[in-house]
Scaffold this motif. Structure first.
Motif, PDB file in Angstrom:
ATOM      1  N   LEU A 282       0.864  -1.177   0.000  1.00  0.00           N
ATOM      2  CA  LEU A 282       0.000   0.000   0.000  1.00  0.00           C
ATOM      3  C   LEU A 282       0.899   1.226   0.000  1.00  0.00           C
ATOM      4  CD1 LEU A 282      -2.597  -1.142   2.713  1.00  0.00           C
ATOM      5  CD2 LEU A 282      -2.912  -1.152   0.227  1.00  0.00           C
ATOM      6  N   GLY A 283       1.158   1.734  -1.199  1.00  0.00           N
ATOM      7  CA  GLY A 283       2.095   2.843  -1.298  1.00  0.00           C
ATOM      8  C   GLY A 283       3.495   2.378  -0.932  1.00  0.00           C
ATOM      9  N   PHE A 284       4.038   2.928   0.138  1.00  0.00           N
ATOM     10  CA  PHE A 284       5.373   2.540   0.586  1.00  0.00           C
ATOM     11  C   PHE A 284       5.321   1.510   1.716  1.00  0.00           C
ATOM     12  CE2 PHE A 284       3.981   6.109   3.100  1.00  0.00           C
ATOM     13  CZ  PHE A 284       4.356   5.789   4.388  1.00  0.00           C
ATOM     14  N   LEU A 285       4.121   1.021   2.035  1.00  0.00           N
ATOM     15  CA  LEU A 285       3.963   0.092   3.146  1.00  0.00           C
ATOM     16  C   LEU A 285       3.707  -1.326   2.644  1.00  0.00           C
ATOM     17  CD1 LEU A 285       1.584   2.204   5.431  1.00  0.00           C
ATOM     18  CD2 LEU A 285       4.063   1.961   5.647  1.00  0.00           C
ATOM     19  N   ASP A 286       4.381  -2.302   3.257  1.00  0.00           N
ATOM     20  CA  ASP A 286       4.111  -3.715   3.016  1.00  0.00           C
ATOM     21  C   ASP A 286       3.475  -4.294   4.272  1.00  0.00           C
ATOM     22  OD1 ASP A 286       5.325  -3.488   0.555  1.00  0.00           O
ATOM     23  OD2 ASP A 286       7.273  -4.209   1.251  1.00  0.00           O
ATOM     24  N   ALA A 287       2.401  -5.041   4.102  1.00  0.00           N
ATOM     25  CA  ALA A 287       1.684  -5.585   5.260  1.00  0.00           C
ATOM     26  C   ALA A 287       0.870  -6.797   4.833  1.00  0.00           C
ATOM     27  CB  ALA A 287       0.764  -4.519   5.858  1.00  0.00           C
ATOM     28  N   PRO A 288       0.539  -7.699   5.801  1.00  0.00           N
ATOM     29  CA  PRO A 288      -0.359  -8.813   5.484  1.00  0.00           C
ATOM     30  C   PRO A 288      -1.709  -8.292   5.017  1.00  0.00           C
ATOM     31  CG  PRO A 288       0.727  -9.166   7.601  1.00  0.00           C
ATOM     32  CD  PRO A 288       1.025  -7.758   7.190  1.00  0.00           C
ATOM     33  N   ALA A 289      -2.315  -8.972   4.030  1.00  0.00           N
ATOM     34  CA  ALA A 289      -3.586  -8.516   3.465  1.00  0.00           C
ATOM     35  C   ALA A 289      -4.713  -8.553   4.488  1.00  0.00           C
ATOM     36  CB  ALA A 289      -3.957  -9.366   2.251  1.00  0.00           C
ATOM     37  N   GLY A 290      -4.497  -9.237   5.602  1.00  0.00           N
ATOM     38  CA  GLY A 290      -5.500  -9.296   6.661  1.00  0.00           C
ATOM     39  C   GLY A 290      -5.818  -7.950   7.273  1.00  0.00           C
ATOM     40  N   ILE A 291      -4.955  -6.958   7.036  1.00  0.00           N
ATOM     41  CA  ILE A 291      -5.231  -5.624   7.586  1.00  0.00           C
ATOM     42  C   ILE A 291      -6.484  -5.011   6.960  1.00  0.00           C
ATOM     43  CG2 ILE A 291      -2.820  -5.150   8.141  1.00  0.00           C
ATOM     44  CD1 ILE A 291      -2.770  -3.307   5.663  1.00  0.00           C
ATOM     45  N   ILE A 292      -6.948  -5.598   5.836  1.00  0.00           N
ATOM     46  CA  ILE A 292      -8.164  -5.084   5.209  1.00  0.00           C
ATOM     47  C   ILE A 292      -9.359  -5.271   6.135  1.00  0.00           C
ATOM     48  CG2 ILE A 292      -9.770  -5.369   3.272  1.00  0.00           C
ATOM     49  CD1 ILE A 292      -7.375  -6.387   1.632  1.00  0.00           C
ATOM     50  N   THR A 293      -9.406  -6.428   6.790  1.00  0.00           N
ATOM     51  CA  THR A 293     -10.580  -6.743   7.625  1.00  0.00           C
ATOM     52  C   THR A 293     -10.277  -6.828   9.114  1.00  0.00           C
ATOM     53  OG1 THR A 293     -10.181  -9.105   7.231  1.00  0.00           O
ATOM     54  CG2 THR A 293     -11.781  -8.008   5.801  1.00  0.00           C
ATOM     55  N   PHE A 294      -9.016  -7.040   9.501  1.00  0.00           N
ATOM     56  CA  PHE A 294      -8.732  -7.267  10.918  1.00  0.00           C
ATOM     57  C   PHE A 294      -9.098  -6.087  11.805  1.00  0.00           C
ATOM     58  CE2 PHE A 294      -6.113  -8.029  14.716  1.00  0.00           C
ATOM     59  CZ  PHE A 294      -6.580  -9.309  15.021  1.00  0.00           C
ATOM     60  N   PRO A 295      -8.897  -4.833  11.358  1.00  0.00           N
ATOM     61  CA  PRO A 295      -9.335  -3.719  12.221  1.00  0.00           C
ATOM     62  C   PRO A 295     -10.817  -3.767  12.549  1.00  0.00           C
ATOM     63  CG  PRO A 295      -7.835  -2.918  10.527  1.00  0.00           C
ATOM     64  CD  PRO A 295      -8.146  -4.350  10.176  1.00  0.00           C
TER      65      PRO A 295
ATOM     66  N   THR B  81      -1.023   1.095   9.460  1.00  0.00           N
ATOM     67  CA  THR B  81      -2.203   0.988   8.594  1.00  0.00           C
ATOM     68  C   THR B  81      -3.472   0.742   9.402  1.00  0.00           C
ATOM     69  OG1 THR B  81      -0.775   0.038   6.866  1.00  0.00           O
ATOM     70  CG2 THR B  81      -3.151  -0.193   6.584  1.00  0.00           C
ATOM     71  N   LYS B  82      -3.370  -0.134  10.405  1.00  0.00           N
ATOM     72  CA  LYS B  82      -4.541  -0.438  11.240  1.00  0.00           C
ATOM     73  C   LYS B  82      -5.011   0.787  12.003  1.00  0.00           C
ATOM     74  CE  LYS B  82      -3.235  -5.287  11.918  1.00  0.00           C
ATOM     75  NZ  LYS B  82      -2.645  -6.257  12.878  1.00  0.00           N
ATOM     76  N   MET B  83      -4.067   1.588  12.508  1.00  0.00           N
ATOM     77  CA  MET B  83      -4.445   2.767  13.277  1.00  0.00           C
ATOM     78  C   MET B  83      -5.067   3.836  12.375  1.00  0.00           C
ATOM     79  SD  MET B  83      -4.054   1.958  16.333  1.00  0.00           S
ATOM     80  CE  MET B  83      -4.626   3.545  16.923  1.00  0.00           C
ATOM     81  N   ILE B  84      -4.532   3.987  11.162  1.00  0.00           N
ATOM     82  CA  ILE B  84      -5.137   4.923  10.208  1.00  0.00           C
ATOM     83  C   ILE B  84      -6.563   4.482   9.890  1.00  0.00           C
ATOM     84  CG2 ILE B  84      -5.042   5.771   7.829  1.00  0.00           C
ATOM     85  CD1 ILE B  84      -1.977   5.643   8.052  1.00  0.00           C
TER      86      ILE B  84
END
Length: 232
Positions: free
Chosen positions: A44-57, A195-198
């Motif tokens: 996501l832009g300059f961030l790499d993260a597990p795709a689970g951040i889409i729904t985990f928040p 990402t989760k906090m945003i």
């Protein structure tokens, strides 16, 4: 006692908790979806993260709502249900992967690559989820008492920062250690938490509205005085 009377007594409306099951199902569903999505790493832009951040928040937001409206004891019960559902999903994936298949089934390797990795993700997720969600609910509950129910936004963000921070650290190391370098793991952790906090900040107006709506329509606004904070 007549059957009709028994059925009336068992209706959620008669208990005054008309929406608890909806919030609980949203919590557990988002948790299970996240466990599967987290197999993939996204950019996501300059961030790499597990795709689970889409729904985990969504699970943490639902956890905030459960604790704020219904109290720590009910939130803890739903957390345990979520843990059991994760375990059941993981076991069923392993069983399904191990069962024999016909010769014309040509996608076994692809299937195994996905569901075979899920148990490791779920194992990391279960430990991280329970610790993170439990701490999230505890901080949310304690801050509500200390702040006398004021500033929901502050305790929602504070509890999520603590809970999601711990969750990201535990999950990333259990699920991906040995697959990615340590530097990459820390990038995943930092990116995931940020990402989760945003996500939570953007969703906060909706979270606040839903919380107020539930309090008004459920006639419930729990304060956890004299509540034990054990894990069970």
């Amino acid at each position: 006692m007549s059957t009709d009377y028994t059925n009336r007594q068992m209706k959620p409306d008669s208990l005054g908790l008309k929406y608890l099951h909806i919030v609980s199902m949203l919590f557990v569903t988002s948790l299970l979806i996240s466990s599967i999505l987290s197999i993939k790493v996204i950019t996501l832009g300059f961030l790499d993260a597990p795709a689970g951040i889409i729904t985990f928040p969504i699970a943490f937001i639902s956890g905030d709502i459960l604790t704020e409206v219904y109290g720590f004891k009910i939130a803890r019960r739903v957390i345990w249900v979520g843990l059991f559902c994760q375990l059941l999903m993981s076991v069923m994936f392993l069983v399904g992967d191990a069962l024999p298949y016909p010769d014309y089934w040509s996608l076994q390797n692809e299937f195994s690559a996905v569901v075979g990795f899920v148990p490791r993700v779920v194992a990391g997720g279960m430990v991280a989820y329970f610790m993170g969600e439990y701490l999230n609910a505890l901080v949310m509950s304690k801050m509500k008492i200390w702040d006398q129910g004021k500033r929901f936004w502050l305790r929602a963000l504070s509890s999520s920062l603590v809970g999601q921070g711990l969750n990201s650290i535990i999950f990333t190391f259990i699920a991906f250690y040995g697959i990615y370098s340590v530097d990459q793991l820390f990038i995943l952790i930092g990116s995931g938490v940020l990402t989760k906090m945003i996500y939570e900040i953007i969703a906060l107006p909706l979270t606040s509205y839903i919380t107020k709506w539930l309090k008004r329509n459920e006639g419930m606004d729990a304060y956890d005085y004299d509540v034990g904070y054990g894990i069970v």
